[in-house]
Design a protein around this motif. Structure first.
Motif, PDB file in Angstrom:
ATOM      1  N   ASP A  95       0.826  -1.209   0.000  1.00  0.00           N
ATOM      2  CA  ASP A  95       0.000   0.000   0.000  1.00  0.00           C
ATOM      3  C   ASP A  95       0.861   1.259   0.000  1.00  0.00           C
ATOM      4  O   ASP A  95       0.469   2.289  -0.558  1.00  0.00           O
ATOM      5  CB  ASP A  95      -0.925   0.014   1.219  1.00  0.00           C
ATOM      6  CG  ASP A  95      -2.029  -1.036   1.127  1.00  0.00           C
ATOM      7  OD1 ASP A  95      -2.239  -1.582   0.023  1.00  0.00           O
ATOM      8  OD2 ASP A  95      -2.663  -1.309   2.161  1.00  0.00           O
ATOM      9  N   ALA A  96       2.040   1.174   0.648  1.00  0.00           N
ATOM     10  CA  ALA A  96       2.935   2.325   0.726  1.00  0.00           C
ATOM     11  C   ALA A  96       3.842   2.441  -0.484  1.00  0.00           C
ATOM     12  O   ALA A  96       4.620   3.399  -0.597  1.00  0.00           O
ATOM     13  CB  ALA A  96       3.785   2.228   1.996  1.00  0.00           C
ATOM     14  N   GLY A  97       3.755   1.475  -1.392  1.00  0.00           N
ATOM     15  CA  GLY A  97       4.572   1.517  -2.600  1.00  0.00           C
ATOM     16  C   GLY A  97       6.026   1.162  -2.385  1.00  0.00           C
ATOM     17  O   GLY A  97       6.891   1.562  -3.174  1.00  0.00           O
ATOM     18  N   VAL A  98       6.330   0.388  -1.325  1.00  0.00           N
ATOM     19  CA  VAL A  98       7.726   0.052  -1.033  1.00  0.00           C
ATOM     20  C   VAL A  98       7.934  -1.460  -0.977  1.00  0.00           C
ATOM     21  O   VAL A  98       8.903  -1.925  -0.375  1.00  0.00           O
ATOM     22  CB  VAL A  98       8.194   0.703   0.293  1.00  0.00           C
ATOM     23  CG1 VAL A  98       8.218   2.219   0.171  1.00  0.00           C
ATOM     24  CG2 VAL A  98       7.329   0.260   1.467  1.00  0.00           C
ATOM     25  N   ASP A  99       7.057  -2.224  -1.619  1.00  0.00           N
ATOM     26  CA  ASP A  99       7.237  -3.665  -1.555  1.00  0.00           C
ATOM     27  C   ASP A  99       8.511  -4.117  -2.261  1.00  0.00           C
ATOM     28  O   ASP A  99       9.030  -5.201  -1.975  1.00  0.00           O
ATOM     29  CB  ASP A  99       6.016  -4.410  -2.109  1.00  0.00           C
ATOM     30  CG  ASP A  99       5.526  -3.875  -3.429  1.00  0.00           C
ATOM     31  OD1 ASP A  99       6.009  -2.812  -3.862  1.00  0.00           O
ATOM     32  OD2 ASP A  99       4.655  -4.520  -4.029  1.00  0.00           O
ATOM     33  N   ASP A 100       9.068  -3.282  -3.161  1.00  0.00           N
ATOM     34  CA  ASP A 100      10.321  -3.640  -3.814  1.00  0.00           C
ATOM     35  C   ASP A 100      11.524  -3.395  -2.910  1.00  0.00           C
ATOM     36  O   ASP A 100      12.636  -3.815  -3.240  1.00  0.00           O
ATOM     37  CB  ASP A 100      10.486  -2.857  -5.124  1.00  0.00           C
ATOM     38  CG  ASP A 100      10.521  -1.351  -4.915  1.00  0.00           C
ATOM     39  OD1 ASP A 100       9.906  -0.864  -3.950  1.00  0.00           O
ATOM     40  OD2 ASP A 100      11.156  -0.650  -5.728  1.00  0.00           O
ATOM     41  N   ARG A 101      11.328  -2.714  -1.778  1.00  0.00           N
ATOM     42  CA  ARG A 101      12.427  -2.454  -0.843  1.00  0.00           C
ATOM     43  C   ARG A 101      12.215  -3.161   0.496  1.00  0.00           C
ATOM     44  O   ARG A 101      12.902  -2.853   1.470  1.00  0.00           O
ATOM     45  CB  ARG A 101      12.608  -0.950  -0.620  1.00  0.00           C
ATOM     46  CG  ARG A 101      13.120  -0.222  -1.848  1.00  0.00           C
ATOM     47  CD  ARG A 101      13.693   1.135  -1.506  1.00  0.00           C
ATOM     48  NE  ARG A 101      12.690   2.048  -0.996  1.00  0.00           N
ATOM     49  CZ  ARG A 101      11.877   2.784  -1.759  1.00  0.00           C
ATOM     50  NH1 ARG A 101      11.960   2.689  -3.076  1.00  0.00           N
ATOM     51  NH2 ARG A 101      11.002   3.602  -1.213  1.00  0.00           N
ATOM     52  N   THR A 102      11.281  -4.077   0.558  1.00  0.00           N
ATOM     53  CA  THR A 102      11.013  -4.814   1.788  1.00  0.00           C
ATOM     54  C   THR A 102      10.893  -6.299   1.501  1.00  0.00           C
ATOM     55  O   THR A 102      10.414  -6.708   0.443  1.00  0.00           O
ATOM     56  CB  THR A 102       9.700  -4.337   2.446  1.00  0.00           C
ATOM     57  OG1 THR A 102       8.646  -4.387   1.488  1.00  0.00           O
ATOM     58  CG2 THR A 102       9.836  -2.921   2.990  1.00  0.00           C
ATOM     59  N   GLU A 103      11.339  -7.094   2.435  1.00  0.00           N
ATOM     60  CA  GLU A 103      11.112  -8.530   2.393  1.00  0.00           C
ATOM     61  C   GLU A 103      10.833  -8.988   3.810  1.00  0.00           C
ATOM     62  O   GLU A 103      11.255  -8.363   4.781  1.00  0.00           O
ATOM     63  CB  GLU A 103      12.303  -9.276   1.796  1.00  0.00           C
ATOM     64  CG  GLU A 103      13.622  -9.086   2.506  1.00  0.00           C
ATOM     65  CD  GLU A 103      14.748  -9.828   1.797  1.00  0.00           C
ATOM     66  OE1 GLU A 103      14.852 -11.050   2.016  1.00  0.00           O
ATOM     67  OE2 GLU A 103      15.494  -9.197   1.040  1.00  0.00           O
ATOM     68  N   TRP A 104      10.099 -10.097   3.896  1.00  0.00           N
ATOM     69  CA  TRP A 104       9.579 -10.530   5.188  1.00  0.00           C
ATOM     70  C   TRP A 104       9.955 -11.984   5.421  1.00  0.00           C
ATOM     71  O   TRP A 104       9.765 -12.829   4.549  1.00  0.00           O
ATOM     72  CB  TRP A 104       8.052 -10.348   5.230  1.00  0.00           C
ATOM     73  CG  TRP A 104       7.661  -8.975   4.757  1.00  0.00           C
ATOM     74  CD1 TRP A 104       7.206  -8.634   3.510  1.00  0.00           C
ATOM     75  CD2 TRP A 104       7.745  -7.758   5.493  1.00  0.00           C
ATOM     76  NE1 TRP A 104       6.990  -7.284   3.439  1.00  0.00           N
ATOM     77  CE2 TRP A 104       7.315  -6.719   4.635  1.00  0.00           C
ATOM     78  CE3 TRP A 104       8.123  -7.447   6.796  1.00  0.00           C
ATOM     79  CZ2 TRP A 104       7.261  -5.393   5.054  1.00  0.00           C
ATOM     80  CZ3 TRP A 104       8.080  -6.129   7.209  1.00  0.00           C
ATOM     81  CH2 TRP A 104       7.653  -5.117   6.341  1.00  0.00           C
ATOM     82  N   GLU A 105      10.502 -12.276   6.593  1.00  0.00           N
ATOM     83  CA  GLU A 105      10.933 -13.624   6.937  1.00  0.00           C
ATOM     84  C   GLU A 105      10.353 -14.003   8.298  1.00  0.00           C
ATOM     85  O   GLU A 105      10.478 -13.234   9.255  1.00  0.00           O
ATOM     86  CB  GLU A 105      12.458 -13.710   7.005  1.00  0.00           C
ATOM     87  CG  GLU A 105      13.169 -13.429   5.694  1.00  0.00           C
ATOM     88  CD  GLU A 105      14.686 -13.606   5.815  1.00  0.00           C
ATOM     89  OE1 GLU A 105      15.141 -14.152   6.859  1.00  0.00           O
ATOM     90  OE2 GLU A 105      15.398 -13.197   4.887  1.00  0.00           O
ATOM     91  N   ARG A 106       9.753 -15.190   8.355  1.00  0.00           N
ATOM     92  CA  ARG A 106       9.255 -15.654   9.650  1.00  0.00           C
ATOM     93  C   ARG A 106      10.369 -16.363  10.394  1.00  0.00           C
ATOM     94  O   ARG A 106      10.975 -17.310   9.896  1.00  0.00           O
ATOM     95  CB  ARG A 106       8.059 -16.610   9.489  1.00  0.00           C
ATOM     96  CG  ARG A 106       7.229 -16.707  10.772  1.00  0.00           C
ATOM     97  CD  ARG A 106       6.362 -17.947  10.834  1.00  0.00           C
ATOM     98  NE  ARG A 106       7.134 -19.139  11.074  1.00  0.00           N
ATOM     99  CZ  ARG A 106       7.616 -19.499  12.273  1.00  0.00           C
ATOM    100  NH1 ARG A 106       7.417 -18.737  13.331  1.00  0.00           N
ATOM    101  NH2 ARG A 106       8.307 -20.608  12.401  1.00  0.00           N
ATOM    102  N   HIS A 107      10.665 -15.874  11.588  1.00  0.00           N
ATOM    103  CA  HIS A 107      11.658 -16.498  12.456  1.00  0.00           C
ATOM    104  C   HIS A 107      11.163 -16.479  13.890  1.00  0.00           C
ATOM    105  O   HIS A 107      10.660 -15.454  14.372  1.00  0.00           O
ATOM    106  CB  HIS A 107      12.996 -15.735  12.417  1.00  0.00           C
ATOM    107  CG  HIS A 107      13.761 -15.885  11.146  1.00  0.00           C
ATOM    108  ND1 HIS A 107      14.622 -16.938  10.904  1.00  0.00           N
ATOM    109  CD2 HIS A 107      13.809 -15.103  10.034  1.00  0.00           C
ATOM    110  CE1 HIS A 107      15.160 -16.799   9.703  1.00  0.00           C
ATOM    111  NE2 HIS A 107      14.681 -15.691   9.151  1.00  0.00           N
ATOM    112  N   ASP A 108      11.295 -17.595  14.557  1.00  0.00           N
ATOM    113  CA  ASP A 108      11.310 -17.610  16.010  1.00  0.00           C
ATOM    114  C   ASP A 108      12.767 -17.331  16.369  1.00  0.00           C
ATOM    115  O   ASP A 108      13.629 -18.198  16.213  1.00  0.00           O
ATOM    116  CB  ASP A 108      10.858 -18.975  16.523  1.00  0.00           C
ATOM    117  CG  ASP A 108      10.914 -19.076  18.039  1.00  0.00           C
ATOM    118  OD1 ASP A 108      11.519 -18.206  18.685  1.00  0.00           O
ATOM    119  OD2 ASP A 108      10.353 -20.048  18.583  1.00  0.00           O
TER     120      ASP A 108
END
Length: 221
Positions: A95-108
Protein backbone atom coordinates in the motif's frame (compact mmCIF):
# COMPACT_ATOMS: atom_id res chain seq x y z
CA UNK A 1 -0.81 2.01 21.91
CA UNK A 2 0.77 4.44 19.45
CA UNK A 3 4.32 4.12 18.17
CA UNK A 4 4.90 0.77 19.77
CA UNK A 5 4.82 -2.74 18.42
CA UNK A 6 7.00 -5.85 18.35
CA UNK A 7 7.38 -8.15 21.36
CA UNK A 8 5.90 -5.80 23.95
CA UNK A 9 4.49 -7.84 26.89
CA UNK A 10 1.07 -6.26 27.18
CA UNK A 11 -1.55 -8.99 26.89
CA UNK A 12 -3.46 -9.88 30.04
CA UNK A 13 -3.87 -13.47 31.04
CA UNK A 14 -0.91 -14.78 29.08
CA UNK A 15 0.32 -18.24 29.93
CA UNK A 16 4.00 -17.60 30.55
CA UNK A 17 4.90 -21.14 29.47
CA UNK A 18 3.35 -21.24 26.00
CA UNK A 19 4.08 -17.97 24.22
CA UNK A 20 5.07 -18.73 20.65
CA UNK A 21 3.88 -18.59 17.05
CA UNK A 22 0.36 -19.79 17.82
CA UNK A 23 -0.05 -17.30 20.66
CA UNK A 24 1.06 -14.32 18.57
CA UNK A 25 -0.95 -15.39 15.51
CA UNK A 26 -4.03 -15.60 17.73
CA UNK A 27 -3.33 -12.20 19.22
CA UNK A 28 -3.05 -10.59 15.78
CA UNK A 29 -6.22 -12.29 14.57
CA UNK A 30 -8.17 -10.79 17.48
CA UNK A 31 -8.30 -7.41 15.68
CA UNK A 32 -7.80 -6.07 12.20
CA UNK A 33 -4.96 -3.85 13.36
CA UNK A 34 -3.00 -4.27 16.60
CA UNK A 35 -0.52 -1.39 16.30
CA UNK A 36 -0.66 2.17 14.99
CA UNK A 37 1.16 1.50 11.71
CA UNK A 38 3.50 4.38 12.47
CA UNK A 39 7.20 4.05 13.25
CA UNK A 40 8.39 3.86 16.81
CA UNK A 41 9.28 7.42 17.78
CA UNK A 42 12.77 6.53 19.02
CA UNK A 43 13.63 4.64 15.84
CA UNK A 44 12.47 7.58 13.72
CA UNK A 45 14.56 10.00 15.77
CA UNK A 46 17.69 7.88 15.91
CA UNK A 47 17.77 6.87 12.23
CA UNK A 48 16.61 10.12 10.63
CA UNK A 49 20.13 11.26 9.73
CA UNK A 50 21.57 7.91 8.68
CA UNK A 51 22.43 7.19 5.06
CA UNK A 52 20.06 4.48 3.80
CA UNK A 53 21.45 1.00 3.35
CA UNK A 54 20.36 -2.48 4.38
CA UNK A 55 18.25 -2.73 7.53
CA UNK A 56 17.02 -5.60 9.68
CA UNK A 57 13.90 -5.11 11.82
CA UNK A 58 13.66 -7.77 14.54
CA UNK A 59 10.12 -8.41 15.72
CA UNK A 60 8.66 -6.24 12.97
CA UNK A 61 5.01 -6.83 13.83
CA UNK A 62 2.72 -5.31 11.22
CA UNK A 63 5.63 -3.47 9.60
CA UNK A 64 5.40 0.11 10.87
CA UNK A 65 9.14 0.60 11.35
CA UNK A 66 10.15 -1.35 8.26
CA UNK A 67 7.82 0.59 5.97
CA UNK A 68 8.95 3.90 7.48
CA UNK A 69 12.57 2.99 6.76
CA UNK A 70 11.78 1.75 3.25
CA UNK A 71 10.04 5.03 2.45
CA UNK A 72 13.35 6.72 3.25
CA UNK A 73 15.35 4.53 0.88
CA UNK A 74 16.36 1.63 3.10
CA UNK A 75 16.15 -1.96 1.87
CA UNK A 76 14.56 -3.67 4.85
CA UNK A 77 14.24 -7.26 6.00
CA UNK A 78 11.48 -7.55 8.57
CA UNK A 79 11.19 -10.65 10.71
CA UNK A 80 8.55 -11.81 13.16
CA UNK A 81 7.37 -15.03 14.77
CA UNK A 82 3.81 -14.40 13.55
CA UNK A 83 2.92 -15.23 9.98
CA UNK A 84 -0.30 -13.23 10.42
CA UNK A 85 1.71 -10.13 11.32
CA UNK A 86 4.02 -10.64 8.35
CA UNK A 87 1.08 -10.92 5.95
CA UNK A 88 -0.19 -7.58 7.23
CA UNK A 89 3.28 -6.07 6.97
CA UNK A 90 3.50 -7.12 3.32
CA UNK A 91 0.14 -5.48 2.59
CA UNK A 92 1.27 -2.32 4.42
CA UNK A 93 4.43 -2.22 2.30
CA UNK A 94 2.47 -2.73 -0.90
CA UNK A 95 0.00 0.00 0.00
CA UNK A 96 2.94 2.33 0.73
CA UNK A 97 4.57 1.52 -2.60
CA UNK A 98 7.73 0.05 -1.03
CA UNK A 99 7.24 -3.66 -1.55
CA UNK A 100 10.32 -3.64 -3.81
CA UNK A 101 12.43 -2.45 -0.84
CA UNK A 102 11.01 -4.81 1.79
CA UNK A 103 11.11 -8.53 2.39
CA UNK A 104 9.58 -10.53 5.19
CA UNK A 105 10.93 -13.62 6.94
CA UNK A 106 9.25 -15.65 9.65
CA UNK A 107 11.66 -16.50 12.46
CA UNK A 108 11.31 -17.61 16.01
CA UNK A 109 14.44 -15.72 17.01
CA UNK A 110 15.08 -18.21 19.79
CA UNK A 111 15.57 -20.82 17.05
CA UNK A 112 16.69 -19.05 13.85
CA UNK A 113 18.00 -15.69 12.64
CA UNK A 114 18.10 -13.91 9.26
CA UNK A 115 21.31 -14.31 7.29
CA UNK A 116 23.57 -11.51 6.14
CA UNK A 117 25.04 -8.23 7.38
CA UNK A 118 23.11 -5.00 7.78
CA UNK A 119 23.89 -1.30 8.08
CA UNK A 120 21.12 -1.00 10.67
CA UNK A 121 19.78 -3.67 13.01
CA UNK A 122 16.78 -2.58 15.06
CA UNK A 123 15.28 -4.41 18.04
CA UNK A 124 12.40 -2.32 19.39
CA UNK A 125 10.46 -3.64 22.40
CA UNK A 126 11.72 -7.17 21.92
CA UNK A 127 10.10 -8.48 25.11
CA UNK A 128 7.82 -11.44 25.63
CA UNK A 129 6.52 -13.79 28.28
CA UNK A 130 7.97 -17.19 29.05
CA UNK A 131 11.39 -18.52 28.16
CA UNK A 132 13.03 -16.07 25.78
CA UNK A 133 16.81 -15.82 25.23
CA UNK A 134 16.81 -12.05 24.67
CA UNK A 135 20.47 -11.62 25.58
CA UNK A 136 21.58 -14.24 23.06
CA UNK A 137 19.32 -12.77 20.38
CA UNK A 138 20.74 -9.29 20.92
CA UNK A 139 24.29 -10.63 20.70
CA UNK A 140 23.33 -12.27 17.41
CA UNK A 141 21.88 -8.93 16.32
CA UNK A 142 25.18 -7.22 17.07
CA UNK A 143 27.02 -9.86 15.05
CA UNK A 144 24.79 -9.02 12.06
CA UNK A 145 25.86 -5.35 12.03
CA UNK A 146 28.18 -4.49 9.14
CA UNK A 147 31.31 -2.40 9.74
CA UNK A 148 30.24 1.20 10.24
CA UNK A 149 26.66 0.09 10.95
CA UNK A 150 24.29 0.74 13.83
CA UNK A 151 22.58 -1.50 16.38
CA UNK A 152 19.53 0.13 18.00
CA UNK A 153 17.91 -1.56 21.00
CA UNK A 154 14.79 0.07 22.46
CA UNK A 155 13.04 -1.49 25.41
CA UNK A 156 10.75 -0.93 28.36
CA UNK A 157 12.38 -0.14 31.69
CA UNK A 158 9.40 -1.55 33.59
CA UNK A 159 5.63 -1.85 33.54
CA UNK A 160 3.55 1.23 32.75
CA UNK A 161 2.40 3.50 35.58
CA UNK A 162 -1.09 1.97 35.76
CA UNK A 163 -0.13 -1.71 35.48
CA UNK A 164 -0.27 -3.79 38.65
CA UNK A 165 0.18 -7.48 39.48
CA UNK A 166 2.02 -8.21 36.25
CA UNK A 167 4.24 -11.25 35.64
CA UNK A 168 7.92 -11.04 36.37
CA UNK A 169 9.80 -10.03 33.23
CA UNK A 170 13.39 -8.86 33.06
CA UNK A 171 13.57 -5.20 32.04
CA UNK A 172 17.32 -4.48 31.85
CA UNK A 173 18.80 -1.01 32.26
CA UNK A 174 20.85 0.52 29.42
CA UNK A 175 24.09 -0.41 31.19
CA UNK A 176 22.84 -3.97 31.60
CA UNK A 177 21.98 -4.15 27.89
CA UNK A 178 25.48 -2.98 27.01
CA UNK A 179 26.98 -5.62 29.30
CA UNK A 180 24.74 -8.32 27.86
CA UNK A 181 25.82 -7.46 24.31
CA UNK A 182 29.41 -8.42 25.16
CA UNK A 183 30.75 -6.00 22.57
CA UNK A 184 34.40 -6.47 21.68
CA UNK A 185 36.62 -3.79 23.21
CA UNK A 186 37.78 -1.22 20.67
CA UNK A 187 35.36 -2.45 18.01
CA UNK A 188 32.27 -0.43 18.94
CA UNK A 189 31.30 3.15 19.79
CA UNK A 190 28.46 3.78 22.24
CA UNK A 191 26.37 6.61 20.82
CA UNK A 192 23.47 6.54 23.26
CA UNK A 193 22.53 4.67 26.44
CA UNK A 194 19.73 6.32 28.38
CA UNK A 195 16.29 6.00 29.96
CA UNK A 196 13.42 8.36 29.19
CA UNK A 197 9.87 8.82 30.43
CA UNK A 198 7.14 9.26 27.86
CA UNK A 199 3.43 9.91 28.03
CA UNK A 200 1.15 7.03 27.11
CA UNK A 201 -2.60 6.94 27.50
CA UNK A 202 -4.06 4.21 29.66
CA UNK A 203 -6.53 1.76 28.06
CA UNK A 204 -9.41 3.83 29.49
CA UNK A 205 -8.05 7.01 27.88
CA UNK A 206 -6.67 8.61 31.02
CA UNK A 207 -3.08 9.93 30.81
CA UNK A 208 -0.28 7.71 32.02
CA UNK A 209 3.49 7.37 31.72
CA UNK A 210 5.94 4.71 30.69
CA UNK A 211 9.71 4.58 31.15
CA UNK A 212 11.69 3.19 28.22
CA UNK A 213 15.36 2.97 27.43
CA UNK A 214 17.50 3.04 24.33
CA UNK A 215 20.95 1.74 23.47
CA UNK A 216 22.53 2.83 20.19
CA UNK A 217 25.97 1.52 19.27
CA UNK A 218 28.06 1.71 16.12
CA UNK A 219 30.44 -0.94 14.87
CA UNK A 220 33.68 0.78 13.92
CA UNK A 221 34.76 0.43 10.28
Amino acid sequence: MPHEHHRSPEPAGADATVVGEEYWDTRYRESDKVWSGEANAVLARETEGLAPGRALDLGCGEGGDAVWLARRGWHVTGTDISGVALERAAVHASDAGVDDRTEWERHDLAESFPAGEYDLVSACFLHTFGEFPRERILRRAAAAVAPGGILLVVGHAGWASWQQDRPEIDFPTPDQVLAQLELAAGAWEVLLAEEHVRAQDQPDGRPGTRTDNVVKVRRLP
